[in-house]
Design a protein around this motif. Structure first.
Motif, PDB file in Angstrom:
ATOM      1  N   LEU A  81       2.610  -7.573 -10.803  1.00 28.75           N
ATOM      2  CA  LEU A  81       1.736  -8.105  -9.759  1.00 28.75           C
ATOM      3  C   LEU A  81       0.514  -8.789 -10.361  1.00 28.75           C
ATOM      4  CD1 LEU A  81       1.873  -5.272  -7.078  1.00 28.75           C
ATOM      5  CD2 LEU A  81       2.828  -7.573  -6.907  1.00 28.75           C
ATOM      6  N   VAL A  82      -0.031  -8.213 -11.411  1.00 27.52           N
ATOM      7  CA  VAL A  82      -1.189  -8.831 -12.071  1.00 27.52           C
ATOM      8  C   VAL A  82      -0.795 -10.170 -12.693  1.00 27.52           C
ATOM      9  CG1 VAL A  82      -2.775  -8.609 -14.019  1.00 27.52           C
ATOM     10  CG2 VAL A  82      -2.449  -6.696 -12.459  1.00 27.52           C
TER      11      VAL A  82
ATOM     12  N   LEU B 181      -6.716  -4.902  -1.541  1.00 28.32           N
ATOM     13  CA  LEU B 181      -6.171  -3.703  -0.919  1.00 28.32           C
ATOM     14  C   LEU B 181      -5.239  -2.956  -1.865  1.00 28.32           C
ATOM     15  CD1 LEU B 181      -5.552  -4.977   2.702  1.00 28.32           C
ATOM     16  CD2 LEU B 181      -7.320  -3.400   1.915  1.00 28.32           C
ATOM     17  N   VAL B 182      -4.465  -3.688  -2.637  1.00 27.09           N
ATOM     18  CA  VAL B 182      -3.608  -3.050  -3.643  1.00 27.09           C
ATOM     19  C   VAL B 182      -4.468  -2.346  -4.685  1.00 27.09           C
ATOM     20  CG1 VAL B 182      -1.990  -3.520  -5.529  1.00 27.09           C
ATOM     21  CG2 VAL B 182      -1.653  -4.587  -3.303  1.00 27.09           C
ATOM     22  N   PHE B 183      -5.536  -3.008  -5.125  1.00 33.18           N
ATOM     23  CA  PHE B 183      -6.454  -2.399  -6.088  1.00 33.18           C
ATOM     24  C   PHE B 183      -7.070  -1.122  -5.527  1.00 33.18           C
ATOM     25  CE2 PHE B 183     -10.887  -1.917  -7.455  1.00 33.18           C
ATOM     26  CZ  PHE B 183     -10.687  -1.656  -8.808  1.00 33.18           C
ATOM     27  N   MET B 184      -7.487  -1.180  -4.264  1.00 36.78           N
ATOM     28  CA  MET B 184      -8.064   0.014  -3.636  1.00 36.78           C
ATOM     29  C   MET B 184      -7.048   1.147  -3.565  1.00 36.78           C
ATOM     30  SD  MET B 184     -10.483  -1.462  -0.544  1.00 36.78           S
ATOM     31  CE  MET B 184      -9.933  -0.146   0.477  1.00 36.78           C
TER      32      MET B 184
ATOM     33  N   ALA C  33      -4.553 -14.002  -0.164  1.00 36.84           N
ATOM     34  CA  ALA C  33      -3.987 -13.376  -1.366  1.00 36.84           C
ATOM     35  C   ALA C  33      -5.000 -12.448  -2.023  1.00 36.84           C
ATOM     36  CB  ALA C  33      -3.524 -14.454  -2.349  1.00 36.84           C
ATOM     37  N   THR C  34      -6.259 -12.835  -2.011  1.00 36.53           N
ATOM     38  CA  THR C  34      -7.311 -11.993  -2.584  1.00 36.53           C
ATOM     39  C   THR C  34      -7.486 -10.711  -1.783  1.00 36.53           C
ATOM     40  OG1 THR C  34      -8.429 -13.967  -3.414  1.00 36.53           O
ATOM     41  CG2 THR C  34      -9.725 -11.948  -3.298  1.00 36.53           C
ATOM     42  N   VAL C  35      -7.417 -10.811  -0.475  1.00 36.40           N
ATOM     43  CA  VAL C  35      -7.535  -9.622   0.373  1.00 36.40           C
ATOM     44  C   VAL C  35      -6.384  -8.662   0.085  1.00 36.40           C
ATOM     45  CG1 VAL C  35      -7.396  -8.808   2.765  1.00 36.40           C
ATOM     46  CG2 VAL C  35      -8.890 -10.708   2.184  1.00 36.40           C
ATOM     47  N   VAL C  36      -5.170  -9.186   0.011  1.00 36.32           N
ATOM     48  CA  VAL C  36      -4.012  -8.334  -0.290  1.00 36.32           C
ATOM     49  C   VAL C  36      -4.177  -7.703  -1.674  1.00 36.32           C
ATOM     50  CG1 VAL C  36      -1.527  -8.341  -0.732  1.00 36.32           C
ATOM     51  CG2 VAL C  36      -2.446  -9.570   1.230  1.00 36.32           C
TER      52      VAL C  36
ATOM     53  N   SER D 144       0.826  -1.202   0.000  1.00 39.54           N
ATOM     54  CA  SER D 144       0.000   0.000   0.000  1.00 39.54           C
ATOM     55  C   SER D 144       0.863   1.256   0.000  1.00 39.54           C
ATOM     56  CB  SER D 144      -0.931   0.016   1.205  1.00 39.54           C
ATOM     57  OG  SER D 144      -1.815  -1.070   1.147  1.00 39.54           O
ATOM     58  N   LEU D 145       1.915   1.270   0.807  1.00 40.65           N
ATOM     59  CA  LEU D 145       2.786   2.438   0.856  1.00 40.65           C
ATOM     60  C   LEU D 145       3.500   2.670  -0.475  1.00 40.65           C
ATOM     61  CD1 LEU D 145       4.393   2.175   4.407  1.00 40.65           C
ATOM     62  CD2 LEU D 145       2.696   3.831   3.607  1.00 40.65           C
ATOM     63  N   VAL D 146       3.980   1.607  -1.076  1.00 42.00           N
ATOM     64  CA  VAL D 146       4.687   1.747  -2.349  1.00 42.00           C
ATOM     65  C   VAL D 146       3.751   2.283  -3.432  1.00 42.00           C
ATOM     66  CG1 VAL D 146       5.747   0.436  -4.233  1.00 42.00           C
ATOM     67  CG2 VAL D 146       6.469   0.038  -1.887  1.00 42.00           C
ATOM     68  N   LEU D 147       2.548   1.753  -3.481  1.00 41.96           N
ATOM     69  CA  LEU D 147       1.630   2.169  -4.529  1.00 41.96           C
ATOM     70  C   LEU D 147       0.953   3.504  -4.233  1.00 41.96           C
ATOM     71  CD1 LEU D 147       0.105  -1.277  -5.420  1.00 41.96           C
ATOM     72  CD2 LEU D 147       1.797   0.021  -6.690  1.00 41.96           C
ATOM     73  N   MET D 148       0.852   3.879  -2.967  1.00 38.32           N
ATOM     74  CA  MET D 148       0.245   5.162  -2.616  1.00 38.32           C
ATOM     75  C   MET D 148       1.270   6.293  -2.682  1.00 38.32           C
ATOM     76  SD  MET D 148      -3.061   4.832  -1.398  1.00 38.32           S
ATOM     77  CE  MET D 148      -3.186   6.169  -0.261  1.00 38.32           C
ATOM     78  N   ARG D 149       2.523   5.951  -2.763  1.00 38.50           N
ATOM     79  CA  ARG D 149       3.594   6.933  -2.742  1.00 38.50           C
ATOM     80  C   ARG D 149       3.467   7.940  -3.870  1.00 38.50           C
ATOM     81  NH1 ARG D 149       9.596   5.016  -3.601  1.00 38.50           N
ATOM     82  NH2 ARG D 149       8.556   4.420  -5.500  1.00 38.50           N
TER      83      ARG D 149
END
Length: 115
Positions: free
Chosen positions: A36-37, A79-82, A73-76, A17-22
């Motif tokens: 990742l996909v 969260l990445v998608f969000m 894995a789906t939850v993670v 989340s931090l990496v992608l929200m950066r």
């Protein structure tokens, strides 16, 4: 479930989340998202063809069933998608605000130019 696995899952969620929200929509972030996909899709296909191996991996990690591992894995992934969707939405809001300001300034009356 082992506390180690729980800690790793929480750290994965936080770090991703931090990496992608950066921020940034550069090629590096796009490449990370695409990788990742691909990894998620390959893992999903692998788990469909070899469910017993997925259960063995889950048991090795201290998780009861392969289904639970897929759930985590789906939850993670969700969260990445969000996080990425929020980042993209925020960038669109900033762009729209700048565009609105530019249009407002361009269309504003200029009393010094005469009507």
């Amino acid at each position: 479930m082992l506390p180690v696995v729980q800690t790793v899952l929480v750290l994965a969620v936080v770090l991703i989340s931090l990496v992608l929200m950066r921020g940034g929509t550069n090629a590096r972030h796009l490449a990370i998202r695409r990788m990742l996909v691909v990894v998620f899709a390959a893992g999903a296909a692998f788990s469909i063809f070899f469910p017993e191996l997925l259960t063995a991996v889950a048991n090795f990690l201290g998780i009861g069933r392969g289904t639970d591992l897929v759930l985590y894995a789906t939850v993670v992934s969700f969260l990445v998608f969000m996080a990425t969707t929020y980042q993209r939405f925020r960038q669109l809001e900033v762009s729209l605000t700048r565009l609105s300001r530019r249009v407002a300034l361009d269309d504003a009356e200029r009393p010094w130019e005469g009507a």
